[in-house]
Design an enzyme around this catalytic site. Structure first.
Site, mmCIF file in Angstrom:
data_model
loop_
_atom_site.group_PDB
_atom_site.id
_atom_site.type_symbol
_atom_site.label_atom_id
_atom_site.label_comp_id
_atom_site.label_asym_id
_atom_site.label_seq_id
_atom_site.Cartn_x
_atom_site.Cartn_y
_atom_site.Cartn_z
ATOM 1 N N ARG A 99 -8.129 -9.513 -19.540
ATOM 2 C CA ARG A 99 -7.757 -10.669 -19.089
ATOM 3 C C ARG A 99 -8.413 -11.469 -18.380
ATOM 4 O O ARG A 99 -8.551 -10.992 -17.300
ATOM 5 C CB ARG A 99 -5.958 -10.364 -19.246
ATOM 6 C CG ARG A 99 -6.121 -11.356 -19.409
ATOM 7 C CD ARG A 99 -3.832 -11.450 -18.872
ATOM 8 N NE ARG A 99 -3.146 -11.102 -17.507
ATOM 9 C CZ ARG A 99 -2.327 -10.816 -17.469
ATOM 10 N NH1 ARG A 99 -1.295 -10.964 -17.949
ATOM 11 N NH2 ARG A 99 -1.966 -10.160 -16.046
ATOM 12 N N GLU A 153 2.800 -15.922 -24.513
ATOM 13 C CA GLU A 153 4.221 -15.916 -23.554
ATOM 14 C C GLU A 153 4.694 -17.332 -23.476
ATOM 15 O O GLU A 153 5.152 -17.034 -22.693
ATOM 16 C CB GLU A 153 3.037 -15.396 -22.384
ATOM 17 C CG GLU A 153 2.242 -15.300 -21.773
ATOM 18 C CD GLU A 153 1.481 -15.167 -21.014
ATOM 19 O OE1 GLU A 153 2.409 -13.525 -20.318
ATOM 20 O OE2 GLU A 153 -0.186 -14.880 -20.978
ATOM 21 N N ASN A 194 6.626 -10.060 -20.628
ATOM 22 C CA ASN A 194 7.329 -10.547 -19.223
ATOM 23 C C ASN A 194 7.934 -12.232 -19.317
ATOM 24 O O ASN A 194 8.991 -12.289 -19.109
ATOM 25 C CB ASN A 194 6.452 -9.783 -18.390
ATOM 26 C CG ASN A 194 6.404 -8.441 -18.650
ATOM 27 O OD1 ASN A 194 7.367 -7.559 -19.059
ATOM 28 N ND2 ASN A 194 6.056 -7.682 -17.979
ATOM 29 N N ASP A 195 6.780 -12.851 -19.910
ATOM 30 C CA ASP A 195 7.051 -14.119 -19.779
ATOM 31 C C ASP A 195 7.587 -14.758 -20.902
ATOM 32 O O ASP A 195 8.055 -15.716 -20.854
ATOM 33 C CB ASP A 195 5.466 -14.542 -19.334
ATOM 34 C CG ASP A 195 5.412 -14.631 -18.007
ATOM 35 O OD1 ASP A 195 5.796 -15.082 -17.344
ATOM 36 O OD2 ASP A 195 3.420 -13.991 -17.426
ATOM 37 N N ARG A 247 -5.507 -6.499 -16.105
ATOM 38 C CA ARG A 247 -5.097 -7.345 -15.429
ATOM 39 C C ARG A 247 -6.232 -7.660 -14.586
ATOM 40 O O ARG A 247 -5.832 -6.913 -13.674
ATOM 41 C CB ARG A 247 -3.171 -6.674 -14.606
ATOM 42 C CG ARG A 247 -2.183 -7.317 -15.669
ATOM 43 C CD ARG A 247 -1.389 -6.948 -15.003
ATOM 44 N NE ARG A 247 0.024 -7.157 -15.989
ATOM 45 C CZ ARG A 247 0.282 -6.196 -16.254
ATOM 46 N NH1 ARG A 247 0.047 -4.966 -16.149
ATOM 47 N NH2 ARG A 247 1.508 -6.061 -16.773
ATOM 48 N N ARG A 250 11.613 -14.611 -14.097
ATOM 49 C CA ARG A 250 11.928 -13.428 -14.394
ATOM 50 C C ARG A 250 11.800 -12.035 -12.580
ATOM 51 O O ARG A 250 11.598 -10.977 -12.665
ATOM 52 C CB ARG A 250 10.599 -12.605 -15.028
ATOM 53 C CG ARG A 250 9.113 -13.185 -14.419
ATOM 54 C CD ARG A 250 7.545 -12.520 -14.931
ATOM 55 N NE ARG A 250 7.277 -11.629 -14.484
ATOM 56 C CZ ARG A 250 5.485 -11.743 -15.260
ATOM 57 N NH1 ARG A 250 5.329 -12.370 -16.269
ATOM 58 N NH2 ARG A 250 4.947 -10.289 -14.729
ATOM 59 N N HIS A 270 1.147 -1.135 0.004
ATOM 60 C CA HIS A 270 0.137 0.277 0.001
ATOM 61 C C HIS A 270 1.082 0.959 0.483
ATOM 62 O O HIS A 270 0.170 1.795 -0.569
ATOM 63 C CB HIS A 270 -0.934 0.444 1.720
ATOM 64 C CG HIS A 270 -2.111 -1.244 1.153
ATOM 65 N ND1 HIS A 270 -3.096 -1.880 1.993
ATOM 66 C CD2 HIS A 270 -3.076 -1.280 0.097
ATOM 67 C CE1 HIS A 270 -3.811 -1.833 1.014
ATOM 68 N NE2 HIS A 270 -4.263 -1.683 -0.247
ATOM 69 N N CYS A 304 2.282 -5.989 -25.324
ATOM 70 C CA CYS A 304 1.773 -5.664 -24.676
ATOM 71 C C CYS A 304 3.058 -6.157 -23.224
ATOM 72 O O CYS A 304 2.553 -6.116 -21.324
ATOM 73 C CB CYS A 304 -0.052 -6.532 -23.267
ATOM 74 S SG CYS A 304 -0.075 -7.849 -23.001
HETATM 75 C C1 PEP Z 1 3.185 -10.781 -19.741
HETATM 76 O O1 PEP Z 1 3.879 -11.690 -19.554
HETATM 77 O O2 PEP Z 1 3.965 -9.638 -20.961
HETATM 78 C C2 PEP Z 1 2.383 -9.484 -19.071
HETATM 79 C C3 PEP Z 1 1.968 -8.399 -19.951
HETATM 80 O O3 PEP Z 1 1.822 -10.484 -18.283
HETATM 81 P P1 PEP Z 1 1.998 -10.299 -16.627
HETATM 82 O O4 PEP Z 1 3.041 -8.544 -16.424
HETATM 83 O O5 PEP Z 1 0.773 -10.379 -15.522
HETATM 84 O O6 PEP Z 1 2.904 -11.862 -16.287
HETATM 85 MG MG MG Z 2 2.587 -12.517 -18.809
#
Ligand code: PEP
Ligand code: MG
Length: 579
Positions: free
Chosen positions: A335, A432, A455-456, A299, A466, A192, A503
């Site tokens: 999502r 991903e 990211n994934d 998300r 990650r 928070h 994204c």
């Molecule tokens: C990603 O994996 O790039 C993504 C946008 O989803 P998250 O970061 O929520 O896993």
């Molecule tokens: Mg992801």
């Protein structure tokens, strides 16, 4: 004597730079020094009631102050604390202890609150565990009032506050004394305090381990909230360098605002759609008013964390409807829950590799009723035809087919109930997991659109966690294998006219975003704070030039070669360092 500059690292929780004197803020209820004389229960009970009343008064004061500064979402933190102060069940337990066990009020209270804290610590929910700091705040407040202490909210004005941990209430009170920045030993970027520091625009670094014992009140420091770095005893040169950065940032942000109304297109007028990734409602009004763009990724996991469970259909519907209405005539891509197995499994069943375990769509498909409920809530919010649905962590075509089946069932139920929805709603997938890329044409047959979650994708292509600090240098967005994988998806989608966006964080990274544009990506969904920066870069670049750069990158062998070539090429073209 020349004092040496020292650098401490933590997690960048809120962007910005602060230069100033440190105030080390100590919160420790043991400091209140209670003494136990003879216990007279009636007196202890009266003291306890008195302390509660005082605490209520204080908190109401802070709450009213907070109202002017925070949105509804963040205000809920204070509401929850006030609720606790009025929790008769808890206070009766304390009072019973005072009477039956003849305990001093502070002791009876401390014992009961300890039981509560332990149950939160043992909880599997990250959300509940993070509530411990809220309880800590209330605990300290009540203990202080039991000791007839005075509200300690005085920090030196214009200071950088360093502390073991801070509470949301601390943040609000401190912000009235022109708080410059914060650094804490504990805390995650989603705590928070981090959320509030971002909404108050106060540079913050959390998770610094033991900064509070390495620095003293009165010492000079710089907080670099972009890099998550605290510099103790900065030299004149460093101070000047950072002062320049602050000046430059202010001018730069002002200039960026001029881009709000301009189209997102390259110099040679190739349109690149820019949308935003969103997690909290508090950002939506700003995004709509200033950027007027789509929400490329919404998300939904935070709802799970807030409820400590899967939210019911009505709660979800309210949320999705709110977004769909606010962003209209723009679109929102919602999502389905991407919850990691580690967030819902009991400790005894924690997986060794949660990222390879029960996560995202795997959970939704195993809990069909949860997925059905989520589809129904999303569909109900889609009656203005501006909602899309996206599935996370897909690795097999079967998963998409099964999800479609459940979505169709949700539609049938809505038909029966005569509820309106978009019966042509688009169902797309996150790309991903590498298995999707290898079978891309088969996934294209069952998906309405793709969105690359870099990211994934990076962690699964390179087998690098990650979240790990230890192997973070191996988590490389410019790794040639990552670039080739993305190139493959983009080519396929463009040739087959399948809508595609990116994204993941790569879209919000200046060099990577330009490289993606060069590869042929025409939609980037970015963090709201990066929106104008990325728009600016897109407007500075020529699409053919970017495409050449991307073509050449495919011939390179190492991450270093790719990174250096990309940086050099784009810096040369825009005639400045790309930021
Ligand atoms: C990603 O994996 O790039 C993504 C946008 O989803 P998250 O970061 O929520 O896993
Ligand atoms: Mg992801």
């Amino acid at each position: 004597m020349v004092v040496k500059e020292e650098i401490y690292k933590g997690l960048p929780a809120s962007k910005g730079i602060a230069i100033g004197e440190v105030f080390v803020y100590k919160t420790d209820s043991s400091l209140y020094g209670f003494t136990e004389n003879e216990i007279i229960p009636e007196k202890e009970l009266a003291d306890y009631d008195d302390a509660l009343q005082h605490s209520r008064k204080e908190l109401n004061k802070i709450f009213n102050l907070a109202k002017e500064k925070l949105d509804d979402k963040n205000l809920q933190i204070f509401e929850a604390q006030l609720q606790f102060l009025n929790d008769q069940y808890f206070h009766t337990k304390v009072k019973n202890k005072i009477i039956t066990e003849k305990k001093a009020a502070y002791r009876a209270f401390s014992e009961e609150i300890k039981i509560l804290e332990e149950s939160l610590i043992a909880s599997n929910s990250d959300y509940l565990r993070e509530r411990i700091s809220d309880i800590e705040d209330i605990k300290n407040r009540i203990l202080r009032n039991l000791n007839k202490g005075r509200l300690f909210s005085k920090i030196n004005e214009n200071s950088i506050v360093v502390s073991r941990s801070l509470t949301p209430a601390d943040m609000i009170l401190f912000s009235n004394r022109n708080l410059l920045g914060i650094a804490t030993d504990l805390g995650g970027i989603n705590s928070h305090v981090s959320v509030i520091s971002r909404s108050l625009n106060i540079p913050a670094i959390v998770g610094m381990h033991d900064i509070s014992i390495h620095i003293s009140t009165g010492e000079k420091a710089i907080i670099d909230g972009y890099r998550g770095v605290l510099i103790k005893n900065p030299s004149e040169d460093t101070i000047n360098e950072y002062a320049d950065k602050i000046k430059h940032n202010i001018e730069f942000e002002k200039k960026l605002e001029e881009l709000e109304k301009l189209p997102s297109q390259t110099k040679d007028e190739k349109k690149i759609k820019l949308s935003v990734n969103l997690e909290f409602n508090n950002e939506i009004d700003y995004v709509v008013a200033h950027f007027g763009c789509d929400i490329g990724l919404y998300r939904t996991e935070h709802m799970f964390m807030e409820c400590g469970d899967f939210p019911d259909e009505a709660t979800q519907y309210r949320q999705y409807k709110f977004l769909a209405e606010h962003v209209y005539p723009g679109n929102v891509t919602i999502r389905t829950f991407d919850i990691g197995g580690d967030k819902i499994l009991p400790d005894s069943q924690k997986e060794l590799n949660p990222f390879l375990g029960w996560r995202g769509i795997r959970i939704s498909l195993d809990k069909e009723d949860v997925m059905l409920r989520q589809f129904k809530a999303i569909l109900k919010a889609s009656s203005n035809n501006n909602v899309k649905i996206m599935l996370p962590l897909v690795s097999s075509v079967d998963e998409v087919l099964k999800s479609r089946e459940i979505m169709n069932r949700a539609m049938e139920e809505l038909n029966k109930a005569n509820i309106k929805y978009d019966d042509k709603i688009k169902l797309g997938i996150m790309v991903e997991v590498p298995s999707v890329i290898m079978l891309i044409e088969k996934f294209a047959e069952v998906s309405d659109f793709f969105s690359i979650g870099t990211n994934d994708l990076i962690q699964y292509i390179l087998a690098v966690d990650r979240d790990s600090n230890i192997v973070s240098h191996l988590y490389q967005k410019f790794h040639p294998s990552v670039i080739r994988a993305i190139d493959h998806i983009v080519r396929y989608s463009n040739e087959n006219k399948l809508p595609l966006s990116v994204c993941g964080e790569m879209a919000s990274d200046p060099y990577a975003a330009l490289l993606l544009v060069g590869m042929g990506v025409t939609e980037l969904s970015v963090e709201p704070t990066s929106f104008l920066r990325i728009k600016r870069l897109i407007r500075l670049i020529d699409s053919e030039y970017a495409s050449n750069v991307a073509g050449n990158v495919l011939k390179l062998t190492t991450e270093r070669e790719v990174r250096q070539y990309v940086m050099k090429s784009f810096n040369e073209f825009v005639n400045e360092t790309v930021i």
